[in-house]
Design an enzyme around this catalytic site. Structure first.
Site, PDB file in Angstrom:
ATOM      1  N   ASP A 218       0.882  -1.157   0.000  1.00 51.69           N
ATOM      2  CA  ASP A 218       0.000   0.000   0.000  1.00 51.69           C
ATOM      3  C   ASP A 218       0.923   1.211   0.000  1.00 51.69           C
ATOM      4  O   ASP A 218       2.104   1.123   0.367  1.00 51.69           O
ATOM      5  CB  ASP A 218      -0.954  -0.004   1.199  1.00 51.69           C
TER       6      ASP A 218
HETATM    7  C1  BGC Z   1      -4.936   3.378   0.013  1.00 47.84           C
HETATM    8  C2  BGC Z   1      -5.021   2.407  -1.143  1.00 47.84           C
HETATM    9  C3  BGC Z   1      -4.773   3.128  -2.430  1.00 47.84           C
HETATM   10  C4  BGC Z   1      -3.420   3.808  -2.357  1.00 47.84           C
HETATM   11  C5  BGC Z   1      -3.043   4.551  -3.608  1.00 47.84           C
HETATM   12  C6  BGC Z   1      -3.702   4.235  -0.010  1.00 47.84           C
HETATM   13  O1  BGC Z   1      -3.846   5.306   0.872  1.00 47.84           O
HETATM   14  O2  BGC Z   1      -4.990   2.674   1.224  1.00 47.84           O
HETATM   15  O3  BGC Z   1      -6.273   1.795  -1.161  1.00 47.84           O
HETATM   16  O4  BGC Z   1      -4.858   2.254  -3.508  1.00 47.84           O
HETATM   17  O5  BGC Z   1      -3.436   4.739  -1.284  1.00 47.84           O
HETATM   18  O6  BGC Z   1      -3.800   5.700  -3.728  1.00 47.84           O
END
Ligand code: BGC
Length: 714
Positions: A218
């Site tokens: 993530d």
């Molecule tokens: C989120 C993800 C997301 C990623 C990219 C993170 O803050 O938890 O779900 O895909 O950011 O934006």
């Protein structure tokens, strides 16, 4: 490729793309999942900066309520087309985390409190997306069920609960849809960061489930780059040159095997080469129309007293009130936020369908008032959790005042997380739970209100009476760095049904404008741990409509506490008035199994299993019990096994009693029989302790023989 080049492949070039190295192309990853969020200017992963216009389809909370994999699939195919148009190779999603508590700020991005429903919808999404040449990223792996302290908190979850509740949706997607990537979550699982958890990322994901794609972090989830790489995290996002250098240093000083770098670099290369569908355009009008059609499949008609809906010919004046009638809320905040191509305004869509009727904003004396209520953007979002489930006070006031003024009142809700209906539910005639329906939600709601489409959504999560009634209430969101999943497998309806706690609306509930009847349930055992169920469904009402057939299994078989019932199969059928159809489900071992912690595997215990067809999780309309042979565990006895376990063993128990009473006189035996009940007092003693209480010791050989017997016979 030299070591530095391979290391640079393992983190992004920037926020959204991987590093091009040598002949390996760069790949663009973007959120997701209900629309493409392609940023070309300022970048962020919190939904702050703008992105290219894209269709905002219904978010997962709505898709969950469609109970229809075809809805998830059609949505994903359209998202794939837009991804290709925007030069995106991997769309980040779907999110399959279980809704453990109604308070999770990100529940709007997740499907359900049930793992089967979540997994089936997500698998359909991934298959359809990838069929168009665009990769998916199933997230957030794993046990990321809250936003509070999400980058550090340790989710303390026992193994059975993980296996039965929090992992199956991922398992299903990985095994059935083979996603390009799996996204490792921010949080820790039982003390270890998900992103550097060898059991999660390698033993389970790759060795057990056969995942062969890329594990991506993530955004910003990597804490110790080398530990993460060793555990199985291939790609770090966003780019991080310092951590790339860390990898190089670790190989040079011998603390990291270069083969580990090679393996992950090969996976990133394979991903970048494989997901390169040709760019194309997309038809924004057609996608908007699709978004409207799909949204109408998702809204749930919770209440419809006196068949106030669909709006009938007797209604002359309609009052449309509430802030969301003109400024609809249709998606949630954070990384999944899409810049829509256009937005339907409910008031305008209602005007369009109202025909000859008068549409006003004053409920006083109106034949029908429609109140648009719900949660504002700031009430729920990625990044933080809610602390209550009530609607804002002024909205409750508005609903009650409207209901007092108009002849009849319908409430249309817009909310990403469950809201309480208490304090106003009984004042109104109908409630349409619209969740967040995407950019065409306004049109879809109008279609449903006027009966252009019959509602067919069903709750994918329980609506409780009070927050205090929800299973994670005492443990959510944890304290001092940990959150204990103390409710175990009793999540959502599993809990409410097991303890018999009343709820406002149960999981699976939803009304429509026609009527359905199910009958002729027949369940046939097809093996030691499998069965086949068949039934008929008939549309007995006067309109075309869709019905969700829900099959639950109820059992108390096995040594563990089972939930009162669990959803094991479902399907949505479409029928015209007077039509009927037969539905059949093949139920395999997993429909009956529990995770046996001692054995470390799924097990179907011998016993009775009741196959139930539910109108929802609380209302069973047909059931049939079958006996399954299951698997008889051969329980090996040791001196550490309890007296109770020895006595319960079908072969050893009687033999042991024989030996015990062998040297007794008739009189002693009669006495022993009379006091047999006393044995219960010492049943819990381990055998080696019990032996010490015997007046005359049992010969060692006797014990050895009995233990050997236990190994031969179950
Ligand atoms: C989120 C993800 C997301 C990623 C990219 C993170 O803050 O938890 O779900 O895909 O950011 O934006």
């Amino acid at each position: 490729m030299n070591l530095e080049q391979k290391a640079s492949l393992l983190s992004g070039r920037d926020a959204w793309s991987t590093e091009p190295v040598g002949d390996v192309p760069s790949a663009v990853l973007s959120d997701g999942p209900h629309g493409v969020r392609r940023q070309t200017g300022g970048t962020d992963h919190l939904g702050i900066h703008r992105s290219l216009p894209a269709t905002c389809f219904p978010p997962a909370v709505a898709v969950g309520s469609s109970w229809d994999p075809a809805v998830a699939g059609r949505l994903a195919a359209a998202v794939a087309a837009e991804a290709r148009a925007h030069g995106v190779q991997v769309v980040l999603g779907p999110g399959v985390n279980i809704k453990r508590s109604p308070l999770c700020g990100r529940n709007f991005e997740y499907y359900s409190e049930d793992p089967l429903l979540s997994g089936a919808l997500a698998a359909a999404h991934v298959k359809a997306l990838q069929a168009q040449g665009v990769g998916a990223s199933v997230k957030h792996f794993a046990a990321n069920n809250q936003e509070t302290d999400r980058m550090r908190v340790s989710a303390e979850v026992d193994e059975r609960t993980l296996r039965e509740i929090y992992l199956p949706a991922f398992e299903r997607v990985v095994e059935q849809a083979r996603p390009a990537t799996v996204m490792a979550a921010y949080n820790r699982l039982n003390g270890v960061y998900a992103g550097q958890h060898p059991w999660l990322l390698t033993t389970l994901l790759r060795q057990e489930w056969g995942f062969d794609g890329v594990v991506v972090s993530d955004w910003g989830a990597v804490n110790d780059r080398v530990a993460a790489l060793k555990a199985g995290l291939d790609l770090q996002m966003p780019g991080n040159p310092t951590d790339d250098a860390e990898i190089v240093r670790a190989v040079r000083d011998g603390s990291l095997d270069e083969a580990v770098v090679d393996r992950s670099a090969a996976r990133v290369r394979a991903m970048a080469e494989r997901w390169r569908a040709a760019p194309g355009g997309f038809d924004a009008d057609a996608h908007h129309a699709l978004a409207r059609e799909l949204a109408a499949e998702c809204a749930v008609l919770l209440k419809n007293d006196g068949a106030v809906l669909p709006v009938g010919p007797d209604v002359g004046t309609i009052a449309v009130v509430g802030p969301f009638a003109t400024e609809p809320r249709f998606q949630g905040g954070g990384s999944s936020r899409v810049d829509p191509t256009r937005v339907d305004v409910p008031l305008e869509e209602i005007r369009r369908l109202a025909g000859e009727r008068t549409v006003t904003t004053d409920p006083e004396g109106a034949d029908l008032a429609i109140v648009f209520a719900g949660l504002a953007d700031a009430d729920e979002s990625e990044g933080y959790d809610r602390t209550a489930i009530e609607l804002p006070g002024e909205q409750v006031e508005l609903i009650r005042a409207t209901a007092a003024a108009a002849r009849r009142t319908v409430v249309v809700l817009s909310n990403g997380g469950v809201v309480s209906l208490e304090g106003w539910h009984d004042d109104v005639d109908a409630v349409l739970e619209g969740w967040l329906l995407g950019q065409a939600g306004g049109g879809a709601v109008a279609d449903l209100l006027f009966g252009v489409v019959s509602p067919s959504g069903r709750l994918a999560e329980t609506i409780p009476l009070r927050l205090q009634d929800t299973p994670a209430y005492l443990n959510f969101p944890g304290e001092q760095g940990t959150v204990r999943y103390g409710e175990g497998v009793m999540v959502g309806y599993r809990y409410h049904e097991t303890v018999g706690r009343p709820v406002r609306y149960p999981f699976g509930h939803g009304l429509t404008y026609t009527a359905f009847a199910v009958g002729d349930l027949a369940v046939e055992v097809t093996g030691a741990d499998s069965a086949r169920a068949a039934l008929t469904v008939a549309n007995t009402g006067g309109r075309y409509g869709k019905h969700v057939v829900q099959l639950y299994v109820a059992t108390q078989a096995g040594p563990v506490r089972r939930p009162a019932r669990e959803l094991r199969a479902f399907t949505k059928v479409a029928l015209g008035p007077g039509e009927s159809t037969t539905v059949a489900f093949d139920l395999d071992a997993r429909a009956f199994a529990y995770w046996d912690v001692a054995e470390g595997r799924w097990l179907v215990a011998p016993g009775d299993y009741t196959v139930q067809i539910g109108e929802n999780a609380s209302m069973i309309v047909a059931e049939e019990t079958v006996e399954l042979a299951g698997e008889v565990l051969v329980k090996e006895l040791t001196l550490d096994s309890s007296l109770g376990e020895w006595l319960a063993h079908p072969a050893v128990g009687p033999a042991f009693m024989d030996r015990l009473t062998a040297g007794m006189t008739e009189e002693q035996r009669a006495q022993a029989a009379e006091h047999a009940g006393m044995l219960r007092l010492v049943e819990s003693l381990p055998m080696h302790q019990f032996l010490g209480f015997l007046p005359a010791p049992l010969p060692e050989r006797t014990l050895t023989e009995l233990m050997a017997l236990s190994r031969r016979q179950g």
